[in-house]
Design a protein around this motif. Structure first.
Motif, PDB file in Angstrom:
ATOM      1  N   TYR A   1      19.749 -11.337  23.833  1.00 52.90           N
ATOM      2  CA  TYR A   1      20.563 -12.423  23.283  1.00 52.90           C
ATOM      3  C   TYR A   1      19.719 -13.626  22.870  1.00 52.90           C
ATOM      4  O   TYR A   1      19.873 -14.167  21.773  1.00 52.90           O
ATOM      5  N   TYR A   2      18.817 -14.059  23.764  1.00 57.49           N
ATOM      6  CA  TYR A   2      18.031 -15.255  23.447  1.00 57.49           C
ATOM      7  C   TYR A   2      16.890 -14.963  22.489  1.00 57.49           C
ATOM      8  O   TYR A   2      16.269 -15.875  21.964  1.00 57.49           O
ATOM      9  N   ARG A   3      16.561 -13.675  22.287  1.00 53.76           N
ATOM     10  CA  ARG A   3      15.456 -13.344  21.390  1.00 53.76           C
ATOM     11  C   ARG A   3      15.896 -13.390  19.940  1.00 53.76           C
ATOM     12  O   ARG A   3      15.087 -13.526  19.040  1.00 53.76           O
TER      13      ARG A   3
ATOM     14  N   LEU B   1       6.381 -26.471  27.932  1.00 60.17           N
ATOM     15  CA  LEU B   1       7.703 -25.877  27.745  1.00 60.17           C
ATOM     16  C   LEU B   1       7.673 -24.410  28.147  1.00 60.17           C
ATOM     17  O   LEU B   1       6.822 -23.656  27.663  1.00 60.17           O
ATOM     18  N   VAL B   2       8.578 -24.026  29.039  1.00 59.33           N
ATOM     19  CA  VAL B   2       8.683 -22.626  29.450  1.00 59.33           C
ATOM     20  C   VAL B   2       9.833 -22.014  28.655  1.00 59.33           C
ATOM     21  O   VAL B   2      10.999 -22.376  28.861  1.00 59.33           O
ATOM     22  N   GLU B   3       9.497 -21.133  27.734  1.00 54.29           N
ATOM     23  CA  GLU B   3      10.514 -20.597  26.821  1.00 54.29           C
ATOM     24  C   GLU B   3      10.093 -19.224  26.347  1.00 54.29           C
ATOM     25  O   GLU B   3       8.958 -19.032  25.919  1.00 54.29           O
TER      26      GLU B   3
ATOM     27  N   THR C   1      12.801 -17.776  18.487  1.00 47.79           N
ATOM     28  CA  THR C   1      13.698 -18.589  17.654  1.00 47.79           C
ATOM     29  C   THR C   1      13.786 -20.013  18.196  1.00 47.79           C
ATOM     30  O   THR C   1      13.688 -20.987  17.447  1.00 47.79           O
ATOM     31  N   LEU C   2      13.982 -20.122  19.507  1.00 49.44           N
ATOM     32  CA  LEU C   2      14.129 -21.461  20.084  1.00 49.44           C
ATOM     33  C   LEU C   2      12.788 -22.180  20.172  1.00 49.44           C
ATOM     34  O   LEU C   2      12.726 -23.399  20.055  1.00 49.44           O
ATOM     35  N   ARG C   3      11.693 -21.451  20.341  1.00 48.31           N
ATOM     36  CA  ARG C   3      10.374 -22.098  20.295  1.00 48.31           C
ATOM     37  C   ARG C   3      10.165 -22.806  18.957  1.00 48.31           C
ATOM     38  O   ARG C   3       9.612 -23.901  18.900  1.00 48.31           O
TER      39      ARG C   3
ATOM     40  N   HIS D   1       4.859 -21.782  27.405  1.00 50.06           N
ATOM     41  CA  HIS D   1       4.561 -20.794  28.438  1.00 50.06           C
ATOM     42  C   HIS D   1       5.673 -19.759  28.479  1.00 50.06           C
ATOM     43  O   HIS D   1       6.849 -20.104  28.327  1.00 50.06           O
ATOM     44  N   GLU D   2       5.297 -18.505  28.711  1.00 49.33           N
ATOM     45  CA  GLU D   2       6.276 -17.441  28.921  1.00 49.33           C
ATOM     46  C   GLU D   2       6.875 -17.543  30.320  1.00 49.33           C
ATOM     47  O   GLU D   2       8.015 -17.183  30.561  1.00 49.33           O
ATOM     48  N   ARG D   3       6.048 -17.969  31.255  1.00 51.25           N
ATOM     49  CA  ARG D   3       6.461 -18.018  32.652  1.00 51.25           C
ATOM     50  C   ARG D   3       5.754 -19.167  33.347  1.00 51.25           C
ATOM     51  O   ARG D   3       4.767 -19.694  32.827  1.00 51.25           O
TER      52      ARG D   3
ATOM     53  N   ALA E   1      15.364 -28.712  34.204  1.00 52.83           N
ATOM     54  CA  ALA E   1      15.996 -27.452  33.806  1.00 52.83           C
ATOM     55  C   ALA E   1      17.483 -27.691  33.638  1.00 52.83           C
ATOM     56  O   ALA E   1      18.199 -27.853  34.623  1.00 52.83           O
ATOM     57  N   ASN E   2      17.940 -27.747  32.395  1.00 54.67           N
ATOM     58  CA  ASN E   2      19.373 -27.905  32.140  1.00 54.67           C
ATOM     59  C   ASN E   2      19.936 -26.580  31.642  1.00 54.67           C
ATOM     60  O   ASN E   2      19.451 -26.035  30.650  1.00 54.67           O
ATOM     61  N   GLU E   3      20.941 -26.071  32.314  1.00 54.20           N
ATOM     62  CA  GLU E   3      21.532 -24.772  31.971  1.00 54.20           C
ATOM     63  C   GLU E   3      20.454 -23.701  31.821  1.00 54.20           C
ATOM     64  O   GLU E   3      20.429 -22.968  30.832  1.00 54.20           O
ATOM     65  N   PHE E   4      19.568 -23.646  32.766  1.00 53.92           N
ATOM     66  CA  PHE E   4      18.521 -22.631  32.764  1.00 53.92           C
ATOM     67  C   PHE E   4      18.713 -21.626  33.899  1.00 53.92           C
ATOM     68  O   PHE E   4      18.708 -20.419  33.674  1.00 53.92           O
ATOM     69  N   PHE E   5      18.924 -22.116  35.114  1.00 48.27           N
ATOM     70  CA  PHE E   5      19.047 -21.212  36.256  1.00 48.27           C
ATOM     71  C   PHE E   5      20.241 -20.275  36.105  1.00 48.27           C
ATOM     72  O   PHE E   5      20.238 -19.162  36.615  1.00 48.27           O
TER      73      PHE E   5
HETATM   74  N1  SAH Z   1      18.301 -26.467  28.167  1.00 47.88           N
HETATM   75  C1  SAH Z   1      18.888 -26.211  26.869  1.00 47.88           C
HETATM   76  C2  SAH Z   1      19.162 -24.730  26.588  1.00 47.88           C
HETATM   77  C3  SAH Z   1      19.998 -23.982  27.587  1.00 47.88           C
HETATM   78  S1  SAH Z   1      20.196 -22.276  27.130  1.00 47.88           S
HETATM   79  C4  SAH Z   1      20.128 -27.037  26.687  1.00 47.88           C
HETATM   80  O1  SAH Z   1      20.594 -27.620  27.663  1.00 47.88           O
HETATM   81  O2  SAH Z   1      20.631 -27.127  25.577  1.00 47.88           O
HETATM   82  C5  SAH Z   1      18.981 -21.450  28.131  1.00 47.88           C
HETATM   83  C6  SAH Z   1      17.559 -21.655  27.698  1.00 47.88           C
HETATM   84  O3  SAH Z   1      16.698 -20.929  28.591  1.00 47.88           O
HETATM   85  C7  SAH Z   1      17.200 -21.155  26.312  1.00 47.88           C
HETATM   86  O4  SAH Z   1      16.213 -21.987  25.765  1.00 47.88           O
HETATM   87  C8  SAH Z   1      16.655 -19.755  26.603  1.00 47.88           C
HETATM   88  O5  SAH Z   1      15.884 -19.239  25.569  1.00 47.88           O
HETATM   89  C9  SAH Z   1      15.859 -20.028  27.859  1.00 47.88           C
HETATM   90  N2  SAH Z   1      15.628 -18.871  28.729  1.00 47.88           N
HETATM   91  C10 SAH Z   1      16.556 -18.002  29.200  1.00 47.88           C
HETATM   92  N3  SAH Z   1      15.993 -17.120  30.052  1.00 47.88           N
HETATM   93  C11 SAH Z   1      14.686 -17.452  30.148  1.00 47.88           C
HETATM   94  C12 SAH Z   1      13.576 -16.928  30.893  1.00 47.88           C
HETATM   95  N4  SAH Z   1      13.714 -15.902  31.712  1.00 47.88           N
HETATM   96  N5  SAH Z   1      12.383 -17.551  30.757  1.00 47.88           N
HETATM   97  C13 SAH Z   1      12.237 -18.622  29.941  1.00 47.88           C
HETATM   98  N6  SAH Z   1      13.239 -19.150  29.207  1.00 47.88           N
HETATM   99  C14 SAH Z   1      14.448 -18.579  29.309  1.00 47.88           C
END
Ligand code: SAH
Length: 360
Positions: A36-38, A113-115, A119-121, A136-138, A151-155
């Protein structure tokens, strides 16, 4: 709707049996080709969902204020790394850096930036090039430096496993094929997982956020060793709970989580208490969680909205007020109490802005 990823998952299940929800979520969100995110930018009115920084510039600006105050509390180290996990379009960090330049003009942070999404990069590069970010990938490749991570809406996007309680113990919830093999269906493992010692009523579902806990531990070790704090904002619950919070969203609507693998966003509510326990077990100090409403108001949301409104047209002023309301509304439709803010930090940091110290 069958998706290209459905065919791959079906073949995997046919070859080696039903898969865990963690594997399913990992494939749906992160598959190198069909994840989905790719494959897309999911954010915004024309995407699948809207996040706080996309609602209003005030959100990122207040995070910038939080970063400035946290940096000061750290003793203003010159080699600060600002880290964002899952920066989306880069909007939050763009707004935060603008506010930070005003609040802490002496600070010249290195931006990391961990991403994983190409597309989002690209979106992040377009908005943040002035700050010369490193991607960074990780988190393992992040520098060993004092850091403030956001980390907003990441976990909520990290893979989880689920288990259902029955007489004989906890049975893992698995993704397999339905009766005619043309659709995915939930099932349970044949045998209970004897490593799980939790108690719970029969039939109840428990979520184990393994990837989020591993990440919290690793980040906690970094701030304990090198100084700094990690701020997580997400929708979730402050107390541990049972129940299924797995949800799939596409075009601003909920869809069944197994219906369109790779084409819908998949998340679960963040278990802040588990996240906090994982971080404190590594020696970090916990701050919060508090409702997003309280966090933003303590950082000056009202004042910021008034300030912006002063130079605005009446229509813009209405939009500013509506955005502030949406970010803090505690009804079911708003983000005010559904979302929480929590930080874990170097134990030398006794107080952080807008987040009360938690009782251990
Ligand atoms: N923080 C942003 C985006 C939230 S969407 C906002 O608040 O608008 C989730 C984000 O996490 C996206 O950028 C997605 O590509 C990234 N992401 C999801 N799983 C990830 C992973 N395992 N490692 C790194 N990035 C990840």
């Amino acid at each position: 709707m069958t998706t290209p990823l459905f065919a791959e998952i079906r073949d995997e299940i046919l070859a080696s049996g039903p898969i865990g929800l963690d594997r399913y979520m990992g494939l749906c969100l992160g598959h190198p080709v069909h994840g989905y995110y790719r494959t897309r930018d999911p954010l915004g009115a024309r995407g699948d969902f809207v996040t706080a920084p996309e609602i209003s510039q005030m959100f990122g600006e207040l995070i910038g204020i939080w970063i400035a105050a946290t940096w000061a509390a750290m003793g203003a180290p010159a080699d600060l790394a600002i880290v964002e996990l899952g920066p989306g379009r880069g909007t939050l960090m763009q707004d935060a850096l603008r506010a930070l330049a005003r609040a802490a003009p002496d600070l010249r942070p290195a931006l990391h930036l961990v991403e994983t999404s190409p597309t989002l990069r690209a979106e992040q590069a377009a908005r943040l090039s002035a700050a010369a970010p490193t991607w960074h990938e990780r988190i393992e490749t992040l520098p060993q430096a004092p850091m403030i991570a956001v980390a907003n809406e990441f976990f909520d996007a990290l893979p989880v496993r689920q288990f259902q309680r029955a007489e004989r113990g906890w049975f893992e919830r698995l993704v397999g094929l339905g009766p005619d093999g043309s659709a995915l269906a939930f099932g349970l493992a044949a045998e209970p997982d004897t490593r799980i010692t939790a108690t719970g009523p029969n039939g109840v579902l428990m979520t184990l956020p393994g990837a989020a806990l591993d990440l919290a531990r690793a980040l906690a070790r970094r701030v304990v060793a090198g100084g700094g704090a990690v701020l997580a904002i997400d929708y979730g619950h402050a107390r541990p709970g049972f129940g299924d919070s797995l949800q799939a969203v596409r075009e601003h609507r909920f869809v069944p989580p197994l219906a369109e693998p790779g084409a819908a966003d998949l998340t679960t509510h963040v278990d802040f208490s588990a996240l906090g326990r994982a971080a404190t077990a590594e020696g970090a100090r916990l701050h919060g969680p508090v409702d997003q409403r309280d966090f933003l108001l303590a950082l000056g949301l009202r004042e910021r909205a008034e300030r912006l409104g002063r130079d605005a047209t009446p229509a813009q002023r209405d939009a500013i007020t509506a955005a502030a309301t949406r970010l803090t509304d505690t009804s079911r439709r708003g983000m005010g109490s559904l979302f929480k803010a929590m930080a874990f930090a170097d134990p030398a940091l006794h107080a952080l802005p807008a987040l009360p110290a938690s009782r251990p």
